[in-house]
Structure formats: structure tokens, C-alpha cells
Design a protein around this motif. Structure first.
Motif, mmCIF file in Angstrom:
data_model
loop_
_atom_site.group_PDB
_atom_site.id
_atom_site.type_symbol
_atom_site.label_atom_id
_atom_site.label_comp_id
_atom_site.label_asym_id
_atom_site.label_seq_id
_atom_site.Cartn_x
_atom_site.Cartn_y
_atom_site.Cartn_z
ATOM 1 N N CYS A 273 0.841 -1.204 0.000
ATOM 2 C CA CYS A 273 0.000 0.000 0.000
ATOM 3 C C CYS A 273 0.875 1.252 0.000
ATOM 4 O O CYS A 273 0.607 2.220 -0.728
ATOM 5 N N LEU A 274 1.936 1.206 0.808
ATOM 6 C CA LEU A 274 2.818 2.380 0.892
ATOM 7 C C LEU A 274 3.586 2.575 -0.418
ATOM 8 O O LEU A 274 3.675 3.671 -0.947
ATOM 9 N N GLU A 275 4.088 1.434 -0.944
ATOM 10 C CA GLU A 275 4.867 1.498 -2.190
ATOM 11 C C GLU A 275 4.035 2.045 -3.350
ATOM 12 O O GLU A 275 4.526 2.785 -4.191
ATOM 13 N N HIS A 276 2.746 1.662 -3.389
ATOM 14 C CA HIS A 276 1.918 2.029 -4.550
ATOM 15 C C HIS A 276 0.896 3.113 -4.217
ATOM 16 O O HIS A 276 -0.023 3.351 -5.001
ATOM 17 N N ASP A 277 1.038 3.734 -3.086
ATOM 18 C CA ASP A 277 0.132 4.802 -2.674
ATOM 19 C C ASP A 277 -1.338 4.355 -2.768
ATOM 20 O O ASP A 277 -2.168 5.005 -3.400
ATOM 21 N N ALA A 278 -1.612 3.200 -2.151
ATOM 22 C CA ALA A 278 -2.983 2.655 -2.199
ATOM 23 C C ALA A 278 -3.633 2.770 -0.816
ATOM 24 O O ALA A 278 -2.950 2.780 0.211
ATOM 25 N N TYR A 279 -4.950 2.841 -0.838
ATOM 26 C CA TYR A 279 -5.702 2.816 0.420
ATOM 27 C C TYR A 279 -5.978 1.370 0.821
ATOM 28 O O TYR A 279 -5.980 0.474 -0.031
ATOM 29 N N ALA A 280 -6.237 1.172 2.113
ATOM 30 C CA ALA A 280 -6.669 -0.156 2.576
ATOM 31 C C ALA A 280 -8.059 -0.016 3.181
ATOM 32 O O ALA A 280 -8.288 0.856 4.036
ATOM 33 N N ILE A 281 -8.978 -0.852 2.699
ATOM 34 C CA ILE A 281 -10.316 -0.930 3.293
ATOM 35 C C ILE A 281 -10.335 -2.247 4.055
ATOM 36 O O ILE A 281 -10.178 -3.316 3.461
ATOM 37 N N CYS A 282 -10.460 -2.173 5.378
ATOM 38 C CA CYS A 282 -10.329 -3.367 6.205
ATOM 39 C C CYS A 282 -11.677 -3.739 6.812
ATOM 40 O O CYS A 282 -12.197 -3.018 7.673
ATOM 41 N N ASP A 283 -12.212 -4.849 6.348
ATOM 42 C CA ASP A 283 -13.457 -5.384 6.899
ATOM 43 C C ASP A 283 -13.061 -6.254 8.092
ATOM 44 O O ASP A 283 -12.574 -7.369 7.928
ATOM 45 N N GLU A 284 -13.262 -5.702 9.292
ATOM 46 C CA GLU A 284 -12.804 -6.392 10.506
ATOM 47 C C GLU A 284 -14.002 -6.742 11.401
ATOM 48 O O GLU A 284 -13.930 -6.663 12.627
ATOM 49 N N VAL A 285 -15.097 -7.168 10.764
ATOM 50 C CA VAL A 285 -16.316 -7.424 11.549
ATOM 51 C C VAL A 285 -16.125 -8.545 12.574
ATOM 52 O O VAL A 285 -16.811 -8.579 13.583
ATOM 53 N N TYR A 286 -15.161 -9.443 12.328
ATOM 54 C CA TYR A 286 -14.935 -10.544 13.279
ATOM 55 C C TYR A 286 -13.775 -10.241 14.234
ATOM 56 O O TYR A 286 -13.162 -11.156 14.787
ATOM 57 N N GLU A 287 -13.486 -8.949 14.446
ATOM 58 C CA GLU A 287 -12.318 -8.558 15.263
ATOM 59 C C GLU A 287 -12.332 -9.171 16.667
ATOM 60 O O GLU A 287 -11.278 -9.443 17.230
ATOM 61 N N HIS A 288 -13.523 -9.368 17.235
ATOM 62 C CA HIS A 288 -13.577 -9.904 18.605
ATOM 63 C C HIS A 288 -13.869 -11.402 18.656
ATOM 64 O O HIS A 288 -14.017 -11.963 19.736
ATOM 65 N N LEU A 289 -13.970 -12.039 17.497
ATOM 66 C CA LEU A 289 -14.250 -13.480 17.463
ATOM 67 C C LEU A 289 -12.973 -14.206 17.068
ATOM 68 O O LEU A 289 -12.894 -14.852 16.023
#
Ligand code: PMP
Ligand code: GLN
Length: 392
Positions: free
Chosen positions: A188-204
Motif C-alpha cells: 500500500c505504501l509502495e503504490h500509494d494505495a488505500y486499505a479498506i479493512c473489513d474487521e467485523v470478526y475482530e472480537h471473534l
């Protein structure tokens, strides 16, 4: 008449709805669509009921009620050490699904490439296409669902606008390793890209693993948006309350997308979720340990029946190989047979791919009461015994 949108015309109804309809029609135990069969904490539901009666029940602020935005910011600090401004860096949405749509519509322009990791949650492809984005798919492969690092590198280019990752991951039950996340961050840093993080299971997340958001990696804070869901965290999937955390300059267009998608989310539910997010650590550890017990119960039972049960580090899904069980030519046929003839609904994993999907895996949802898990296992056992004696 003129054609309707090709993105939405002629595509299948989601596999989750399809399997739930079939489960109902056949009186099957529904281990297909992912939802708990016991509602989440009573005190959270009572908080919602009280807020519903006390009101106000009019349009809340577009970004979300202040209590919930504050609670989301506090949760980011408490669980991940992330400092978040509740005024400008948090948005409340009607579920993670809406959050995904808002983020994709706000960040992706026609012609932008979006890196997606297969198997993928089923709304990703249509949402990226509706935004005019070009999906570039990379796979993780069973049994350990390792990420092909060379393929991931090759998927990124100057045209990459964003990568969309689901961590922990449905349906693989994978938690991305630190090294995999670091590579995604580096790219992402190398290519100047955004990250969209679907973390709905963060607590499972099970077995004392800790969820680490990509947003917490060096350099990622200002280019990552992170999505959570009260539906998963509090076993209240029907509420459809989600939240996005991200840097203010990205949250501004994301909030504008939300403005024209739903505008707001029911205020009583938002207030109750704010209360829920403040629950002490024992709630969160209790949820994970209860679910890991169910995972073990289900995994043991399925393995004894001959399913090749894959590792499950998180989520409430178990993916199994079905080779050798004589359930049909592929996973879709196997699920059809299981729901009609065994009385147990599962989901074919091929539904999580754009094309050329593997067809030897099905997913069972295990956030069910123990007696329901046992009933499903005994139905599967009876069916497989009868089927094998017929074919013998
Ligand atoms: N992302 C993933 C990976 C999911 O499994 C789900 C399932 N519900 C969602 C997003 C959608 O969450 P919500 O119900 O909050 O819209
Ligand atoms: N996320 C759930 C699953 O994977 C389903 C959600 C839905 O039906 N939209 O089963």
C-alpha cells in the motif's frame, strides 16, 4: 425497454438468503447463513428498548449519535492503542455492508483497480463494479489459506487505488499473519494505495490470539479505513449497526457517500451499541471462549463423520473438505443434498469466488446452541450412514 444495471441484473440472490430459504422450506437445522441462534446480551437489548421508549426517535446526527462515536473511538484505544477523534474520524452506518458500500463508493473511481483476496465476502465484487472499479483478485489457498505473496505483489501497480481485506476472514476462519499484513502494508505504501479493512470478526478470535488491525501498522493510519459490526460483536445481526474508523480526509467523502445511501441509523440501536462497547473485558473474552468451545464441538463431530475440517482461528465458521463423502459433483450439489436429504443447511464455499472456484469445500456456521450443533451432527450422521449403505 432499456436494460437495467448489468451489475445487479441477472445475478444470484445471496447464497446466505438462498440457503436460509431452503433451510426453512425443508425444516433443516440452519448452519448456512452466519447468525447466532441466541440473541446478544440482555442489558444491551434493554438499553435499546429504553432508548426506543424515551426517545428521541427522530433523525439522529448523520455521522452517528455522539455516545456511539465516542465509544468507537474509546474501543480503538482500548483494544488496539489507536487514537481516534470521535468528531472527525468515526462514522456510524447501517451495518458493515453499508460501511463497505460507503467506503468503496467514496474511495474508488471508474477505472481504478481494487485488489481483492479470494475467497471473498459476496458483496465485495458487485460494490467494486458498481463504483466502476476493476477488481484484481488474488487467492489464499486451503488448507492453511496462505497468501501467495508473489501473486499479491503482482496484483499491485500504479493503478491500484485500494486493497480490500477481510481479517479475520469469512469463510476461511483465517487470521492474517503479521508477515502477511506487513506485506500488504508495504505494498500500500509502495503504490500509494488505500486499505479498506473489513474487521467485523475482530472480537471473534480464538486461542489467545490478538487481532491486530492493519491500521496499526507503521504508515497505515492515514491510508486505512477499518470497519466493525455490532451485529457480530454483540450477537445482534438483525440490528445492522456498523462503524467505520479512518483518517478525517478519507472519512469526509465516506460520510458523503453514507449521506446518500442511508443518511442515518436508528438512534435507539446506536445508543445501545455505545453501551455495549463499554462492556468490560470479561464480555469479550467470554464471547471468544464460548465460541471456541462450539468450534471444537462442531469440528470434532464433523471430523468423526469424515469431513476434512480445516483449521479455524476466528469467526464462527468452519470450512470442510467434502472429498470422499459422495455428496455429489461439487459443493453446490453437496449443500443441496444436505439441506434436502440430511436436514442440515451449509454454504458452498465456491459462492465466495468470482470464477474458477474450488468446488470441494462447504462452510458450517457454529454459533448455535450446543443441542442444535448436536442435532445437526446426528442428522448428518444418519444421512451419511444411510447414503453409504445404499452405495455399498
Ligand atoms: N463482512 C463480512 C466478512 C461478513 O461476514 C458480514 C456478515 N454479516 C458483513 C461484512 C456484513 O455485516 P453487517 O451485517 O454488519 O452488515
Ligand atoms: N455474513 C453472513 C455470512 O457470511 C451473512 C450475512 C448476510 O446474510 N448478508 O453468513
Amino acid at each position: 425497454m432499456k436494460p437495467t444495471s448489468p451489475v445487479f441484473t441477472g445475478i444470484n440472490t445471496t447464497v446466505f438468503e438462498t440457503m436460509s430459504r431452503l433451510a426453512m422450506a425443508h425444516g433443516a437445522v440452519n448452519l448456512g447463513q452466519g447468525f447466532p441462534d441466541v440473541d446478544g446480551p440482555l442489558d444491551i437489548r434493554e438499553a435499546a428498548a429504553k432508548a426506543l421508549i424515551d426517545g428521541p426517535n427522530q433523525y439522529p446526527p448523520m455521522l452517528g449519535v455522539p455516545e456511539l462515536r465516542q465509544a468507537v473511538a474509546d474501543a480503538n484505544r482500548r483494544f488496539y492503542g489507536l487514537e481516534v477523534d470521535p468528531q472527525s474520524e468515526v462514522l456510524v452506518t447501517s451495518g458493515a455492508t453499508e460501511a463497505l458500500a460507503d467506503c468503496i463508493f467514496a474511495l474508488v473511481s471508474p477505472g481504478d483497480e481494487v485488489v481483492l483476496i479470494e475467497p471473498l465476502y459476496d458483496c465485495y465484487l458487485p460494490l467494486v463494479k458498481q463504483a466502476g472499479g476493476i477488481p484484481v483478485r488474488v487467492r489464499v489457498t486451503p488448507p492453511h489459506w496462505d497468501l501467495d505473496k508473489t501473486a499479491l505483489r503482482a496484483a499491485f501497480s500504479s493503478k491500484t487505488k485500494a486493497v480490500l481485506i477481510n481479517n479475520p476472514m469469512n469463510p476461511t476462519a483465517k487470521v492474517f499473519s503479521e508477515a502477511e499484513l506487513q506485506l500488504i502494508a508495504d505494498l500500500c505504501l509502495e503504490h500509494d494505495a488505500y486499505a479498506i479493512c473489513d474487521e467485523v470478526y475482530e472480537h471473534l478470535v480464538f486461542d489467545n490470539r490478538q487481532h491486530k488491525p492493519l491500521m496499526a501498522f507503521d504508515g497505515m493510519r492515514e491510508r486505512t479505513v477499518r470497519i466493525g459490526s455490532a451485529g457480530k460483536t454483540f450477537s445482534l445481526t438483525g440490528w445492522k449497526v456498523g462503524y467505520v474508523t479512518g483518517p478525517a480526509q478519507l472519512m469526509d467523502p465516506i460520510a458523503k457517500a453514507h449521506q446518500w445511501v442511508t443518511f442515518t441509523t436508528p438512534p435507539a440501536l446506536q445508543k445501545a451499541v455505545a453501551f455495549g462497547l463499554q462492556k468490560d473485558d470479561s464480555y469479550y473474552s467470554g464471547l471468544a471462549s464460548e465460541l471456541s468451545g462450539k468450534r471444537d464441538r462442531m469440528a470434532k463431530g464433523l471430523a468423526a463423520l469424515g469431513f476434512s475440517v480445516l483449521p479455524c482461528a476466528a469467526t464462527y465458521f468452519l470450512t470442510c473438505g467434502i472429498d470422499g463423502l459422495n455428496l455429489g459433483d461439487n459443493d453446490v450439489e453437496a449443500c443441496e443434498r444436505l439441506v434436502r436429504e440430511a436436514g442440515v443447511a451449509a454454504v458452498p464455499v465456491s459462492a465466495f469466488y468470482g470464477d474458477n472456484a474450488p468446488t470441494g469445500f462447504i462452510r458450517f456456521c457454529f454459533c448455535k446452541q450446543d443441542e442444535i450443533i448436536d442435532e445437526a451432527l446426528s442428522r448428518l450422521s444418519a444421512f451419511l450412514t444411510a447414503a453409504n449403505s445404499e452405495s455399498a
